[in-house]
Design an enzyme around this catalytic site. Structure first.
Site, PDB file in Angstrom:
ATOM      1  CG  HIS A 103      25.692  19.857  43.425  1.00 36.57           C
ATOM      2  ND1 HIS A 103      25.014  18.999  42.579  1.00 36.57           N
ATOM      3  CD2 HIS A 103      25.051  19.791  44.620  1.00 36.57           C
ATOM      4  CE1 HIS A 103      24.011  18.439  43.246  1.00 36.57           C
ATOM      5  NE2 HIS A 103      24.005  18.905  44.483  1.00 36.57           N
TER       6      HIS A 103
ATOM      7  CB  CYS B 293      20.763  17.664  51.992  1.00 36.54           C
ATOM      8  SG  CYS B 293      22.112  16.788  52.786  1.00 36.54           S
TER       9      CYS B 293
HETATM   10 ZN    ZN Z   1      22.921  18.025  46.022  1.00 39.54          ZN
END
Ligand code: ZN
Length: 306
Positions: A207, A240
Protein backbone atom coordinates in the site's frame (compact mmCIF):
# COMPACT_ATOMS: atom_id res chain seq x y z
CA UNK A 1 10.24 -11.95 -10.29
CA UNK A 2 7.81 -14.73 -11.19
CA UNK A 3 4.49 -12.92 -10.98
CA UNK A 4 2.51 -13.00 -14.23
CA UNK A 5 -0.59 -11.85 -12.38
CA UNK A 6 -0.96 -9.19 -9.71
CA UNK A 7 -4.17 -8.71 -7.79
CA UNK A 8 -5.32 -5.14 -7.28
CA UNK A 9 -7.39 -3.88 -4.35
CA UNK A 10 -9.37 -0.72 -5.06
CA UNK A 11 -9.14 1.47 -1.96
CA UNK A 12 -10.64 4.64 -3.45
CA UNK A 13 -14.02 4.46 -1.66
CA UNK A 14 -12.24 4.34 1.73
CA UNK A 15 -8.62 5.57 1.71
CA UNK A 16 -9.24 7.72 -1.34
CA UNK A 17 -12.18 9.61 0.13
CA UNK A 18 -11.70 9.54 3.90
CA UNK A 19 -9.83 12.85 4.14
CA UNK A 20 -11.91 14.78 1.59
CA UNK A 21 -13.34 17.81 3.36
CA UNK A 22 -16.42 17.96 1.15
CA UNK A 23 -18.76 15.13 2.10
CA UNK A 24 -19.27 12.77 -0.83
CA UNK A 25 -22.76 11.34 -0.74
CA UNK A 26 -23.52 7.64 -0.50
CA UNK A 27 -24.90 7.52 -4.04
CA UNK A 28 -21.62 8.79 -5.49
CA UNK A 29 -19.63 6.31 -3.40
CA UNK A 30 -21.79 3.46 -4.68
CA UNK A 31 -21.38 4.73 -8.25
CA UNK A 32 -17.60 4.69 -7.72
CA UNK A 33 -17.79 1.10 -6.47
CA UNK A 34 -19.96 0.10 -9.45
CA UNK A 35 -17.49 1.70 -11.87
CA UNK A 36 -14.60 -0.13 -10.23
CA UNK A 37 -16.43 -3.44 -10.57
CA UNK A 38 -17.28 -2.68 -14.21
CA UNK A 39 -13.57 -2.04 -14.85
CA UNK A 40 -12.71 -5.45 -13.39
CA UNK A 41 -12.07 -4.80 -9.68
CA UNK A 42 -12.81 -7.89 -7.63
CA UNK A 43 -11.55 -6.71 -4.23
CA UNK A 44 -12.71 -3.32 -3.00
CA UNK A 45 -12.18 -1.54 0.32
CA UNK A 46 -15.66 -0.06 0.50
CA UNK A 47 -15.66 1.83 3.80
CA UNK A 48 -14.37 1.91 7.37
CA UNK A 49 -16.28 1.40 10.60
CA UNK A 50 -14.69 4.08 12.75
CA UNK A 51 -15.97 6.87 14.97
CA UNK A 52 -17.94 9.21 12.67
CA UNK A 53 -16.75 12.20 14.69
CA UNK A 54 -13.14 11.27 13.88
CA UNK A 55 -13.81 10.46 10.21
CA UNK A 56 -17.08 12.14 9.11
CA UNK A 57 -16.60 11.02 5.50
CA UNK A 58 -17.14 7.39 6.59
CA UNK A 59 -20.25 8.08 8.71
CA UNK A 60 -22.43 6.39 6.05
CA UNK A 61 -20.64 3.01 6.31
CA UNK A 62 -23.89 1.09 6.92
CA UNK A 63 -25.69 2.88 4.08
CA UNK A 64 -22.84 2.13 1.67
CA UNK A 65 -22.98 -1.54 2.65
CA UNK A 66 -26.76 -1.66 2.18
CA UNK A 67 -26.33 -0.39 -1.38
CA UNK A 68 -23.47 -2.66 -2.48
CA UNK A 69 -24.16 -4.64 -5.66
CA UNK A 70 -24.93 -8.32 -4.96
CA UNK A 71 -21.83 -9.94 -6.43
CA UNK A 72 -20.52 -13.36 -5.43
CA UNK A 73 -17.33 -12.66 -7.36
CA UNK A 74 -16.40 -9.43 -5.56
CA UNK A 75 -14.81 -9.30 -2.10
CA UNK A 76 -15.97 -6.28 -0.12
CA UNK A 77 -13.50 -5.15 2.55
CA UNK A 78 -14.42 -3.04 5.57
CA UNK A 79 -11.68 -1.44 7.65
CA UNK A 80 -12.07 -1.75 11.41
CA UNK A 81 -9.93 -0.64 14.35
CA UNK A 82 -11.61 -2.32 17.33
CA UNK A 83 -14.35 -4.62 18.58
CA UNK A 84 -17.06 -2.02 18.10
CA UNK A 85 -16.09 -1.51 14.46
CA UNK A 86 -15.94 -5.27 13.98
CA UNK A 87 -19.47 -5.68 15.35
CA UNK A 88 -20.77 -2.91 13.09
CA UNK A 89 -19.09 -4.38 10.00
CA UNK A 90 -20.36 -7.89 10.65
CA UNK A 91 -23.86 -6.61 11.44
CA UNK A 92 -24.21 -5.21 7.93
CA UNK A 93 -24.07 -8.75 6.54
CA UNK A 94 -22.33 -7.34 3.45
CA UNK A 95 -18.67 -7.20 4.43
CA UNK A 96 -16.73 -10.26 3.20
CA UNK A 97 -13.39 -9.34 4.70
CA UNK A 98 -12.33 -7.31 7.71
CA UNK A 99 -9.25 -5.15 7.37
CA UNK A 100 -7.29 -4.62 10.58
CA UNK A 101 -4.52 -2.06 11.06
CA UNK A 102 -1.43 -2.51 13.22
CA UNK A 103 0.90 0.47 13.49
CA UNK A 104 4.68 0.09 13.50
CA UNK A 105 5.47 2.74 16.12
CA UNK A 106 3.97 3.53 19.51
CA UNK A 107 3.61 7.27 18.88
CA UNK A 108 1.69 6.82 15.63
CA UNK A 109 -0.37 3.98 17.12
CA UNK A 110 -1.38 6.27 19.99
CA UNK A 111 -2.26 9.15 17.67
CA UNK A 112 -4.14 6.99 15.17
CA UNK A 113 -6.01 4.57 17.39
CA UNK A 114 -5.12 5.24 21.04
CA UNK A 115 -3.03 2.15 21.69
CA UNK A 116 0.57 0.96 21.63
CA UNK A 117 2.09 -0.76 18.63
CA UNK A 118 1.96 -4.11 20.43
CA UNK A 119 -1.63 -3.37 21.41
CA UNK A 120 -2.52 -2.74 17.78
CA UNK A 121 -1.06 -6.14 16.82
CA UNK A 122 -3.12 -7.85 19.51
CA UNK A 123 -6.33 -6.10 18.45
CA UNK A 124 -5.64 -6.92 14.81
CA UNK A 125 -5.24 -10.58 15.69
CA UNK A 126 -8.54 -10.48 17.59
CA UNK A 127 -10.30 -8.81 14.62
CA UNK A 128 -9.03 -11.53 12.26
CA UNK A 129 -10.23 -14.21 14.69
CA UNK A 130 -13.67 -12.56 14.95
CA UNK A 131 -13.92 -12.39 11.17
CA UNK A 132 -13.12 -16.08 10.89
CA UNK A 133 -15.58 -16.99 13.64
CA UNK A 134 -18.27 -15.17 11.64
CA UNK A 135 -17.42 -17.12 8.48
CA UNK A 136 -15.55 -14.20 6.86
CA UNK A 137 -11.87 -13.57 6.28
CA UNK A 138 -9.47 -11.08 7.77
CA UNK A 139 -6.44 -9.20 6.51
CA UNK A 140 -3.90 -7.12 8.35
CA UNK A 141 -2.02 -4.00 7.34
CA UNK A 142 1.11 -2.69 9.04
CA UNK A 143 0.81 1.10 8.86
CA UNK A 144 3.89 3.31 8.82
CA UNK A 145 5.95 0.25 7.88
CA UNK A 146 8.48 2.38 5.98
CA UNK A 147 8.57 5.48 8.16
CA UNK A 148 6.68 7.28 10.90
CA UNK A 149 5.55 10.91 10.90
CA UNK A 150 6.52 11.17 14.59
CA UNK A 151 9.41 8.77 15.15
CA UNK A 152 11.08 8.91 11.74
CA UNK A 153 12.88 5.76 10.60
CA UNK A 154 11.16 2.47 11.44
CA UNK A 155 13.15 -0.65 12.31
CA UNK A 156 12.87 -3.33 9.62
CA UNK A 157 13.30 -6.00 12.28
CA UNK A 158 10.29 -4.59 14.10
CA UNK A 159 8.12 -4.78 10.95
CA UNK A 160 9.19 -8.37 10.24
CA UNK A 161 8.42 -9.30 13.86
CA UNK A 162 4.96 -7.68 13.62
CA UNK A 163 4.23 -9.45 10.32
CA UNK A 164 5.07 -12.80 11.90
CA UNK A 165 2.84 -12.10 14.89
CA UNK A 166 -0.03 -11.08 12.60
CA UNK A 167 0.50 -14.10 10.32
CA UNK A 168 -0.16 -16.55 13.15
CA UNK A 169 -3.77 -15.32 13.25
CA UNK A 170 -4.30 -16.63 9.70
CA UNK A 171 -5.03 -13.48 7.67
CA UNK A 172 -5.48 -13.80 3.90
CA UNK A 173 -2.35 -11.64 3.67
CA UNK A 174 -0.24 -9.13 5.54
CA UNK A 175 0.20 -5.72 3.96
CA UNK A 176 3.05 -3.26 4.31
CA UNK A 177 1.73 0.30 4.11
CA UNK A 178 3.78 3.39 3.37
CA UNK A 179 1.17 5.52 5.10
CA UNK A 180 3.03 8.82 4.71
CA UNK A 181 4.74 8.18 1.38
CA UNK A 182 8.41 8.07 2.41
CA UNK A 183 9.46 4.66 1.06
CA UNK A 184 12.07 4.20 -1.66
CA UNK A 185 12.45 1.21 -4.00
CA UNK A 186 15.56 -0.24 -2.30
CA UNK A 187 13.87 -0.17 1.11
CA UNK A 188 10.72 -1.71 -0.39
CA UNK A 189 12.70 -4.48 -2.06
CA UNK A 190 14.46 -5.35 1.20
CA UNK A 191 11.43 -5.25 3.47
CA UNK A 192 8.97 -6.99 1.13
CA UNK A 193 11.57 -9.70 0.50
CA UNK A 194 12.16 -10.24 4.22
CA UNK A 195 8.47 -10.25 5.15
CA UNK A 196 7.48 -12.50 2.23
CA UNK A 197 10.09 -15.05 3.31
CA UNK A 198 9.09 -14.78 6.97
CA UNK A 199 5.34 -15.30 6.57
CA UNK A 200 5.19 -17.64 3.53
CA UNK A 201 2.90 -19.11 2.34
CA UNK A 202 0.80 -16.14 3.48
CA UNK A 203 1.25 -13.51 0.75
CA UNK A 204 2.29 -9.87 1.03
CA UNK A 205 0.13 -6.94 -0.09
CA UNK A 206 1.54 -3.44 -0.46
CA UNK A 207 0.00 0.00 0.00
CA UNK A 208 1.84 3.06 -1.26
CA UNK A 209 1.16 6.77 -1.26
CA UNK A 210 2.78 8.90 -3.95
CA UNK A 211 3.54 11.74 -1.56
CA UNK A 212 7.13 12.17 -2.77
CA UNK A 213 6.77 10.76 -6.26
CA UNK A 214 8.16 7.30 -5.50
CA UNK A 215 4.82 5.47 -5.54
CA UNK A 216 5.05 3.63 -8.88
CA UNK A 217 8.73 2.80 -8.43
CA UNK A 218 7.85 1.31 -5.07
CA UNK A 219 5.05 -0.78 -6.58
CA UNK A 220 7.43 -2.17 -9.18
CA UNK A 221 10.06 -2.92 -6.56
CA UNK A 222 7.48 -4.67 -4.36
CA UNK A 223 6.24 -6.82 -7.24
CA UNK A 224 9.81 -7.82 -8.08
CA UNK A 225 10.40 -8.70 -4.43
CA UNK A 226 7.39 -11.02 -4.32
CA UNK A 227 4.34 -8.94 -3.31
CA UNK A 228 1.19 -10.49 -4.79
CA UNK A 229 -1.41 -7.78 -4.22
CA UNK A 230 -1.30 -4.01 -4.66
CA UNK A 231 -3.64 -1.42 -3.15
CA UNK A 232 -4.45 1.55 -5.36
CA UNK A 233 -7.03 4.31 -5.58
CA UNK A 234 -8.82 5.38 -8.73
CA UNK A 235 -7.40 8.70 -9.88
CA UNK A 236 -4.82 8.66 -7.08
CA UNK A 237 -7.23 10.16 -4.58
CA UNK A 238 -6.37 10.03 -0.92
CA UNK A 239 -4.27 11.83 1.62
CA UNK A 240 -3.16 11.21 5.15
CA UNK A 241 -4.06 13.48 8.08
CA UNK A 242 -0.51 12.99 9.40
CA UNK A 243 1.12 14.02 6.10
CA UNK A 244 -0.33 17.45 5.27
CA UNK A 245 -0.31 18.40 1.61
CA UNK A 246 0.38 14.82 0.68
CA UNK A 247 -0.57 13.38 -2.66
CA UNK A 248 -2.81 10.36 -2.55
CA UNK A 249 -2.55 6.64 -3.04
CA UNK A 250 -0.88 5.36 -6.16
CA UNK A 251 -3.48 5.71 -8.93
CA UNK A 252 -5.17 2.48 -9.97
CA UNK A 253 -5.00 3.32 -13.67
CA UNK A 254 -1.31 4.27 -13.46
CA UNK A 255 -0.40 1.00 -11.72
CA UNK A 256 -2.49 -0.99 -14.22
CA UNK A 257 -0.82 0.78 -17.15
CA UNK A 258 2.66 0.04 -15.80
CA UNK A 259 2.03 -3.60 -14.92
CA UNK A 260 0.04 -4.53 -18.03
CA UNK A 261 2.59 -2.87 -20.34
CA UNK A 262 5.25 -4.93 -18.55
CA UNK A 263 3.32 -8.15 -19.25
CA UNK A 264 1.78 -8.57 -15.81
CA UNK A 265 -1.98 -9.12 -15.85
CA UNK A 266 -4.20 -7.28 -13.39
CA UNK A 267 -7.64 -8.24 -14.69
CA UNK A 268 -8.52 -4.55 -14.98
CA UNK A 269 -9.61 -2.66 -18.10
CA UNK A 270 -7.49 0.46 -18.58
CA UNK A 271 -9.96 2.29 -20.86
CA UNK A 272 -12.76 1.79 -18.33
CA UNK A 273 -10.50 2.99 -15.51
CA UNK A 274 -9.66 6.14 -17.45
CA UNK A 275 -13.35 6.77 -18.10
CA UNK A 276 -13.99 6.25 -14.39
CA UNK A 277 -11.21 8.72 -13.55
CA UNK A 278 -12.87 11.33 -15.77
CA UNK A 279 -16.22 10.69 -14.10
CA UNK A 280 -14.66 10.93 -10.63
CA UNK A 281 -12.88 14.19 -11.50
CA UNK A 282 -16.32 15.64 -12.28
CA UNK A 283 -17.67 14.41 -8.95
CA UNK A 284 -14.68 15.87 -7.07
CA UNK A 285 -14.73 19.02 -9.23
CA UNK A 286 -10.99 18.97 -9.80
CA UNK A 287 -8.32 17.16 -11.75
CA UNK A 288 -7.11 14.03 -9.98
CA UNK A 289 -3.41 13.23 -9.44
CA UNK A 290 -3.32 10.13 -11.70
CA UNK A 291 -1.15 10.63 -14.81
CA UNK A 292 -2.29 8.06 -17.36
CA UNK A 293 -5.79 9.50 -17.69
CA UNK A 294 -4.33 12.86 -18.79
CA UNK A 295 -2.30 11.34 -21.63
CA UNK A 296 -3.43 9.86 -24.95
CA UNK A 297 -4.30 6.17 -24.79
CA UNK A 298 -1.33 4.02 -25.78
CA UNK A 299 -1.29 1.84 -27.71
CA UNK A 300 -4.32 3.23 -29.50
CA UNK A 301 -7.17 0.78 -29.89
CA UNK A 302 -7.69 -0.02 -33.60
CA UNK A 303 -10.88 1.26 -35.26
CA UNK A 304 -13.79 -1.10 -34.94
CA UNK A 305 -12.33 -3.02 -32.06
CA UNK A 306 -13.48 -2.59 -28.51
ZN1 ZN B 1 -3.31 4.78 2.79
Amino acid sequence: MDAAVIEMVEVGPRDGLQNEKTLIDTTAKLALIERAIAAGSRRIEVTSFVNPRAVPQMADAEAVCAGLPERDDVTYIGLVMNARGTDRALATGRIDQLGAVAVATDTFAMANQGQTSDGSVEISRAIIAQAQAAGRTGQATIAAAFGCPFEGEVSEDRVVQMACALATAGPVEVALADTIGVANPAHVSRLVGRVAAAIAPIPVRVHFHNTRGTGLANVWSAVEAGARTVDASLGGLGGCPFAPGAAGNVATEDVVYMLERAGIATGLDLAKLIAANNWLADVMQRQLPGMVAKAPLFPRVAEGRT
